[in-house]
Motif scaffolding. Structure first.
Motif, short mmCIF file in Angstrom:
data_model
loop_
_atom_site.label_atom_id
_atom_site.label_comp_id
_atom_site.label_asym_id
_atom_site.label_seq_id
_atom_site.Cartn_x
_atom_site.Cartn_y
_atom_site.Cartn_z
N LEU A 239 12.67 -0.87 7.39
CA LEU A 239 11.72 -0.94 8.50
C LEU A 239 10.41 -0.23 8.14
CD1 LEU A 239 10.93 -1.49 11.50
CD2 LEU A 239 12.05 0.67 12.07
N VAL A 240 10.51 0.99 7.62
CA VAL A 240 9.30 1.76 7.28
C VAL A 240 8.53 1.07 6.15
CG1 VAL A 240 8.45 3.99 6.44
CG2 VAL A 240 10.30 3.92 8.11
N GLU A 241 9.26 0.57 5.16
CA GLU A 241 8.59 -0.16 4.06
C GLU A 241 7.85 -1.38 4.60
OE1 GLU A 241 11.80 -1.05 1.44
OE2 GLU A 241 11.66 0.85 0.35
N ASP A 242 8.49 -2.13 5.50
CA ASP A 242 7.87 -3.33 6.06
C ASP A 242 6.64 -2.99 6.90
OD1 ASP A 242 9.78 -4.84 4.85
OD2 ASP A 242 10.98 -5.19 6.65
N LEU A 243 6.73 -1.93 7.69
CA LEU A 243 5.59 -1.53 8.53
C LEU A 243 4.38 -1.18 7.66
CD1 LEU A 243 7.28 0.78 11.21
CD2 LEU A 243 6.20 -1.42 11.63
N VAL A 244 4.63 -0.45 6.58
CA VAL A 244 3.54 -0.03 5.69
C VAL A 244 2.96 -1.23 4.95
CG1 VAL A 244 3.06 1.28 3.58
CG2 VAL A 244 4.35 2.34 5.44
N TYR B 172 5.08 7.57 11.77
CA TYR B 172 5.63 8.92 11.94
C TYR B 172 7.15 8.79 12.06
CZ TYR B 172 0.86 10.38 12.83
OH TYR B 172 -0.48 10.62 12.70
N VAL B 173 7.85 9.24 11.03
CA VAL B 173 9.32 9.22 11.07
C VAL B 173 9.78 10.58 11.56
CG1 VAL B 173 11.44 8.94 9.73
CG2 VAL B 173 9.41 7.58 9.16
N VAL B 174 10.51 10.58 12.69
CA VAL B 174 10.98 11.86 13.26
C VAL B 174 12.48 11.99 12.99
CG1 VAL B 174 11.02 13.33 15.30
CG2 VAL B 174 9.31 11.54 15.10
N PHE C 161 8.11 9.25 0.33
CA PHE C 161 7.29 8.82 -0.82
C PHE C 161 6.87 7.36 -0.74
CE2 PHE C 161 9.59 12.55 -2.38
CZ PHE C 161 8.52 13.30 -2.86
N ILE C 162 7.13 6.71 0.39
CA ILE C 162 6.78 5.29 0.51
C ILE C 162 5.27 5.09 0.49
CG2 ILE C 162 6.76 3.35 2.15
CD1 ILE C 162 9.66 4.00 2.81
N SER C 163 4.55 5.93 1.27
CA SER C 163 3.10 5.78 1.36
C SER C 163 2.49 7.06 1.92
CB SER C 163 2.77 4.60 2.28
OG SER C 163 1.44 4.66 2.71
N GLU C 164 1.19 7.21 1.68
CA GLU C 164 0.47 8.35 2.28
C GLU C 164 0.37 8.20 3.79
OE1 GLU C 164 -3.27 8.51 0.32
OE2 GLU C 164 -2.51 9.65 -1.39
N ARG C 165 0.56 6.96 4.26
CA ARG C 165 0.45 6.71 5.70
C ARG C 165 1.75 7.02 6.44
NH1 ARG C 165 -0.27 1.43 6.68
NH2 ARG C 165 -0.18 0.72 4.53
N VAL C 166 2.75 7.50 5.71
CA VAL C 166 4.01 7.89 6.35
C VAL C 166 4.05 9.41 6.48
CG1 VAL C 166 6.53 7.91 6.17
CG2 VAL C 166 5.25 5.89 5.44
N THR C 167 4.21 9.88 7.71
CA THR C 167 4.32 11.32 7.96
C THR C 167 5.76 11.63 8.38
OG1 THR C 167 2.03 11.39 8.72
CG2 THR C 167 3.45 13.24 9.38
#
Lengths: 424, 62
Positions: A56-61, A70-72, A92-98
Motif C-alpha cells: 500500500l505505501v509503495e503504491d501510494l508513493v 505518514y505511517v503510524v 526507506f521507501i521514499s523521503e515522502r514517507v514519515t
C-alpha cells in the motif's frame, strides 16, 4: 482539541432540505480543480503490519507524487519480528514517507490523532489541503487517490469523500462471498444517499479523503469510540459539511473469514452506531439510522400487538382487502428489490457463477440479513443494560453489583463490549 | 432498513394471514400503514439511486 491553526474553506451555510429530497437528491455544482496543485497527507495507522501494508505505501508513493505518507506504528510489540522488519523497510521507501510510533497502543482513532497532531504542528512548512485516512490492509488502483481527492476538492460544500468498497478475499468461502455482495449493496446505498440530507451515513475508515480545514475544525477523531468513522462523519455533517462517495475511486479490503470474527465486527458496528445516534445532538446527521430505528421499533410493536390480538380475539371481521393489500405490497417490494439486486450484479466486476447462485437463490442472503437483525436486537438490549448499570455505584448493594458484572460477562460472551476500538 | 451495521431486507407481510383471524380492524389498518412506509422507503431509495446513477453513469465502471 488541536491548538494549531490551519487555513482553508470554512463550513458552508446550512442547506434547506425538504420532503422532495427523499425522492430527488440535491445536485451540486462542480468547481475547477487540478490535482497536481493539491497538498495531500495520507495517514496509515498500523498494528503488526504485513505485506499488504508495505504494498500500500509503495503504491501510494509510486502513483501519487504529491502525497506525503505518514505511517503510524501503534506500538507494535518488538517480538513481532516480521512486522518490525516491514516497518524498517517502510522507512526507506521514499523521503515522502514519515514513520511515527505512538508511545502506547492508542487504537485507530488515537493513532490517527497522533499523526494529525504531527501534521498540524508542521503545517507552517507543509499545510495540507486534504487528509487521507487509510486502513493498512487495503489495495488501491493507480487512479484511486487522484479521483478521490479531485471529487472532494471540486465540491465546495464537501467535507469528506470516501472510496468505493470491494472485498479482496471474497472467494475464500460462502461468508466472504456474502460480504462481497453486501459491499456491492453498501456502494449502491451510498450512491442513493448522495445529495440526500448531506449525504451517506458513514465515510468509512477504509479509505476516506477529508478536507483538512473541516477535519481540523471538527477536532479530529473521537478516541475510545467504537466506530470513529461514523462518529466523525456525523460531526462533520452537524458542522454543515456534506459528504459523498467517489464512484471512480476503488479500494479493496480483507473481510472476516470466520463467523465469530464477522459477528464481533458487526456487534461493534451495530452498537457503535446506536451510541452515535444516542449522543448526537444534530439529528439530521444520522437521519438514515433514525428512520431505520424508528421503523424497526414500529415493526416490533406491531408484531407484539398482532400477537395480542390473536390471543384476545376481537369480534369484528377484518375486511379481506386490508390483509390483501399488505400481502400485495410486501410481494411487490420483494419483486422490486429482487429485480434491483439482479440488475446491480452488472456493476460487480469480480462476480462469478457462485455469486450468481447466491444472489439468485435468495436464501443465503435471507439468512445473512436475519443474522444482522439479531445483532441489532442484541445492541438494543446492550444499550438498555448499559443505561441501567450506569446508575450502579460502589454504594449499591452487593447483589446489584454482582448482577451487573454477570450481565456484562454475558454480553461480552455474545461479542458485545463498550470499551474496544478498531485495532489494526 | 439500511443501518450503519448492514441491511436489516426485501419483507413477514404471514402478518396478513394472522390479521384475517385477529378480528381487530385498527391493528390491521396500522399494519397496512407500516407496510406502506416500508414500500415508500424502498421506492424513494430506488428513485434516488436511479437519478444519481444517470447523473454519474460514466464514472461507475472500472
Amino acid at each position: 482539541m488541536f491548538s494549531y491553526s490551519i487555513s482553508g474553506t470554512t463550513a458552508p451555510r446550512a442547506t434547506n432540505f425538504g420532503l422532495r429530497n427523499f425522492f430527488v437528491p440535491a445536485r451540486r455544482e462542480k468547481a475547477s480543480f487540478d490535482f497536481r496543485d493539491a497538498k495531500v497527507c495520507a495517514i496509515v495507522p498500523t498494528y503488526k503490519p504485513g505485506k499488504l501494508t508495505e504494498k500500500l505505501v509503495e503504491d501510494l508513493v509510486r502513483w501519487t507524487p504529491n502525497v506525503r505518507v505518514y505511517v503510524v506504528d501503534d506500538s507494535t510489540p518488538r517480538e513481532c519480528e516480521e512486522s518490525v522488519r516491514v516497518l524498517a523497510r517502510l522507512a526507506f521507501i521514499s523521503e515522502r514517507v514519515t514513520m511515527l510510533r505512538t508511545p502506547v497502543n492508542k487504537l485507530k482513532a488515537g493513532a490517527l490523532n497522533y499523526a494529525l497532531e504531527h501534521i498540524w504542528r508542521e503545517c507552517h512548512s507543509y499545510a495540507p489541503d486534504v487528509v487521507l485516512t487509510l486502513d493498512d490492509d487495503i489495495v488501491v488502483l493507480p487512479m484511486t487517490v487522484e479521483n478521490l481527492v479531485t471529487e472532494l476538492m471540486t465540491g465546495d460544500d464537501l467535507g469528506a469523500v470516501c472510496s468505493q468498497c470491494h472485498v479482496l478475499n471474497k472467494n475464500a468461502n460462502l461468508l466472504t462471498r456474502l460480504q462481497g455482495l453486501e459491499y456491492l449493496g453498501f456502494n449502491a446505498t451510498r450512491l442513493a444517499d448522495d445529495g440526500f440530507f448531506r449525504g451517506p451515513l458513514v465515510m468509512h475508515g477504509m479509505l476516506t479523503a477529508f478536507r483538512a480545514s473541516a477535519l481540523h475544525e471538527a477536532g479530529g477523531f473521537a478516541e475510545g469510540h467504537l466506530i470513529e468513522d461514523y462518529e466523525v462523519t456525523a460531526r462533520l455533517k452537524a458542522a454543515g459539511w456534506s459528504v459523498k462517495s467517489a464512484l471512480n475511486s476503488h479500494a479493496w479490503t480483507v473481510v472476516p473469514e470466520s463467523f465469530s470474527k464477522l459477528w464481533k465486527q458487526r456487534t461493534r458496528w451495530s452498537y457503535g452506531g446506536i451510541t452515535v445516534v444516542d449522543k448526537i445532538r444534530h439529528l439530521p446527521s444520522v437521519l438514515q439510522d433514525l428512520i431505520g430505528h424508528g421503523v424497526f421499533w414500529a415493526t416490533v410493536c406491531m408484531i407484539d400487538l398482532l400477537i395480542l390480538s390473536i390471543v384476545f380475539k376481537g369480534s369484528v371481521t377484518v375486511p379481506r382487502y386490508i390483509p390483501g393489500l399488505i400481502i400485495m405490497l410486501s410481494l411487490l417490494q420483494l419483486v422490486v428489490w429482487y429485480g434491483f439486486q439482479l440488475w446491480l450484479m452488472r456493476l460487480y466486476k469480480e462476480k462469478d457463477v457462485y455469486d450468481w447462485l447466491i444472489r439468485v437463490s435468495l436464501f443465503p442472503e435471507f439468512i445473512y440479513s436475519n443474522m444482522l437483525t439479531f445483532v441489532l436486537i442484541g445492541s438494543y438490549f446492550f444499550l438498555f443494560f448499559n443505561t441501567l448499570t450506569s446508575r450502579i455505584s460502589k454504594r449499591s448493594s452487593l447483589a446489584l453489583r454482582w448482577l451487573s458484572a454477570l450481565g456484562g460477562d454475558l454480553f461480552r460472551a455474545c461479542g458485545y463490549t463498550k470499551s474496544w476500538g478498531t485495532r489494526n | 432498513l439500511n443501518f450503519n451495521g448492514g441491511t436489516v431486507s426485501g419483507i413477514l407481510g404471514y402478518a396478513g394471514y394472522l390479521l384475517l383471524q385477529s378480528g381487530n380492524v385498527a391493528i390491521a389498518v396500522c399494519f397496512l400503514l407500516l407496510t406502506v412506509v416500508y414500500f415508500v422507503i424502498a421506492v424513494s431509495t430506488l428513485c434516488r439511486y436511479i437519478i444519481n446513477y444517470y447523473r454519474s453513469k460514466h464514472l461507475l465502471h472500472y
